[in-house]
Design an enzyme around this catalytic site. Structure first.
Site, short mmCIF file in Angstrom:
data_model
loop_
_atom_site.label_atom_id
_atom_site.label_comp_id
_atom_site.label_asym_id
_atom_site.label_seq_id
_atom_site.Cartn_x
_atom_site.Cartn_y
_atom_site.Cartn_z
N LYS A 21 0.84 -1.21 0.00
CA LYS A 21 0.00 0.00 0.00
C LYS A 21 0.87 1.26 0.00
O LYS A 21 0.63 2.19 -0.76
CB LYS A 21 -0.94 0.03 1.22
CG LYS A 21 -1.87 -1.16 1.32
CD LYS A 21 -2.84 -1.02 2.49
CE LYS A 21 -2.19 -0.99 3.87
NZ LYS A 21 -1.59 -2.29 4.27
N ARG A 96 -9.51 0.94 8.52
CA ARG A 96 -8.98 -0.38 8.82
C ARG A 96 -9.91 -1.19 9.71
O ARG A 96 -9.58 -2.33 10.06
CB ARG A 96 -7.65 -0.20 9.53
CG ARG A 96 -6.58 -1.14 9.07
CD ARG A 96 -5.39 -0.91 9.93
NE ARG A 96 -4.41 -0.17 9.20
CZ ARG A 96 -3.14 -0.53 9.08
NH1 ARG A 96 -2.68 -1.55 9.65
NH2 ARG A 96 -2.30 0.19 8.40
N ARG A 134 12.38 -5.67 4.68
CA ARG A 134 12.17 -4.24 4.39
C ARG A 134 13.11 -3.34 5.20
O ARG A 134 13.35 -3.57 6.38
CB ARG A 134 10.72 -3.88 4.72
CG ARG A 134 10.42 -2.40 4.52
CD ARG A 134 8.96 -2.11 4.37
NE ARG A 134 8.19 -2.30 5.59
CZ ARG A 134 6.88 -2.05 5.67
NH1 ARG A 134 6.21 -1.67 4.59
NH2 ARG A 134 6.25 -2.23 6.80
N ARG A 167 11.83 -1.19 10.54
CA ARG A 167 10.71 -0.74 11.37
C ARG A 167 10.53 -1.70 12.54
O ARG A 167 10.61 -2.91 12.35
CB ARG A 167 9.43 -0.73 10.52
CG ARG A 167 8.99 0.67 10.19
CD ARG A 167 7.88 0.68 9.20
NE ARG A 167 6.68 -0.02 9.66
CZ ARG A 167 5.54 -0.02 8.98
NH1 ARG A 167 5.43 0.61 7.84
NH2 ARG A 167 4.49 -0.68 9.45
N ARG A 178 0.40 -8.55 13.41
CA ARG A 178 -0.27 -7.60 12.51
C ARG A 178 -1.19 -8.36 11.56
O ARG A 178 -2.30 -7.90 11.25
CB ARG A 178 0.76 -6.79 11.73
CG ARG A 178 1.43 -5.73 12.59
CD ARG A 178 2.75 -5.26 12.01
NE ARG A 178 2.63 -4.53 10.77
CZ ARG A 178 3.66 -4.31 9.94
NH1 ARG A 178 4.87 -4.77 10.24
NH2 ARG A 178 3.48 -3.63 8.84
#
Ligand code: ADP
Length: 223
Positions: A21, A96, A134, A167, A178
């Site tokens: 996203k 969300r 990431r 992160r 998550r």
């Protein structure tokens, strides 16, 4: 949709954590000229600036849990009233929950926005691989992957040389939490969107390159 004529557009990017996203929102921002509104980025900025709201949400985010609806509803309703959202904007990571959508969709309709929902579908095994690889530039926000799109110099941003960060919520145990939050609280929104009558499109994004996903999204938006 050219951003200057017709009703303004709220482009809602929907999908599990790690579905791309944020990457797509940045590409769409450049190609459509609309601002990118990421509730995750707004919340991380509150934490980084030692804002009291940041203290309130930090523990929840580090545990992979959602922050309360009223917190994000307020952040988004304030942001959307900024003048740069007049012709349209891109929502990344919001709404969300069904409760968030129940607040936002009628509000945006009342303001005259067309709403287009794009669902980025990615399988969960790929998500875990993607997120643990990431790396993010803390200065300019550029996203890298140590496996598929590494920086030219290891651990440093190609654009400003900043040291890249992992992160905190990209550790595998948090990624799993998550995904669990997504399954329980966010996925039920798919039925809500389908029933709401707004244009709703699915993009199979597991193995497509970012530019391919971008052109599929643009195809839907420009219809
Ligand atoms: P991702 O989509 O990859 O999980 P984000 O940066 O969008 O990453 O979100 C990071 C975290 O911020 C979420 O795990 C959650 O704690 C919080 N958050 C972001 N958007 C929302 C939202 N709309 N409602 C509740 N919590 C949110």
């Amino acid at each position: 949709m050219n951003g200057n004529s017709g009703p303004p557009t709220a482009l809602i990017l929907f999908g599990p954590p790690g579905s791309g996203k944020g990457t797509q929102a940045k590409l769409l921002k450049d190609s459509l000229g609309f601002p990118h509104i990421s509730t995750g980025d707004m919340l991380r900025a509150k934490i980084a600036s030692d804002d009291p709201l940041g203290w309130r949400v930090k523990g929840l985010m580090q545990a992979g849990k959602l922050v309360p609806d009223e917190v994000v509803n307020q952040l988004v309703t304030q942001r959307v009233q900024d003048p740069d959202c007049e012709h349209g904007f891109i929502l990344d990571g919001y709404p969300r929950t069904i409760a968030q959508a129940r607040v936002m969709q009628p509000w945006l309709r009342g303001l005259g926005y067309d709403q287009v929902v794009i669902h980025l579908k990615v399988d969960y095994i790929s998500i875990i691989t993607r997120l643990t690889a990431r790396r993010v530039c803390p200065s300019c926000g550029t996203i890298y992957s140590v496996t598929s799109s590494p920086p030219k110099v290891a651990d440093h941003c190609d654009y400003d040389g900043s040291r890249l960060l992992v992160r905190e919520d990209d550790r595998e145990s948090v990624v799993r939490a998550r995904l669990e939050s997504y399954d329980r609280q966010t996925k039920p929104l798919l039925d809500y969107f389908a029933a709401s009558g707004f244009p709703f499109h699915e993009v199979e994004a597991t193995s497509a390159r970012p530019q391919e996903v971008l052109s599929m999204i643009r195809g839907f938006v420009e219809r």
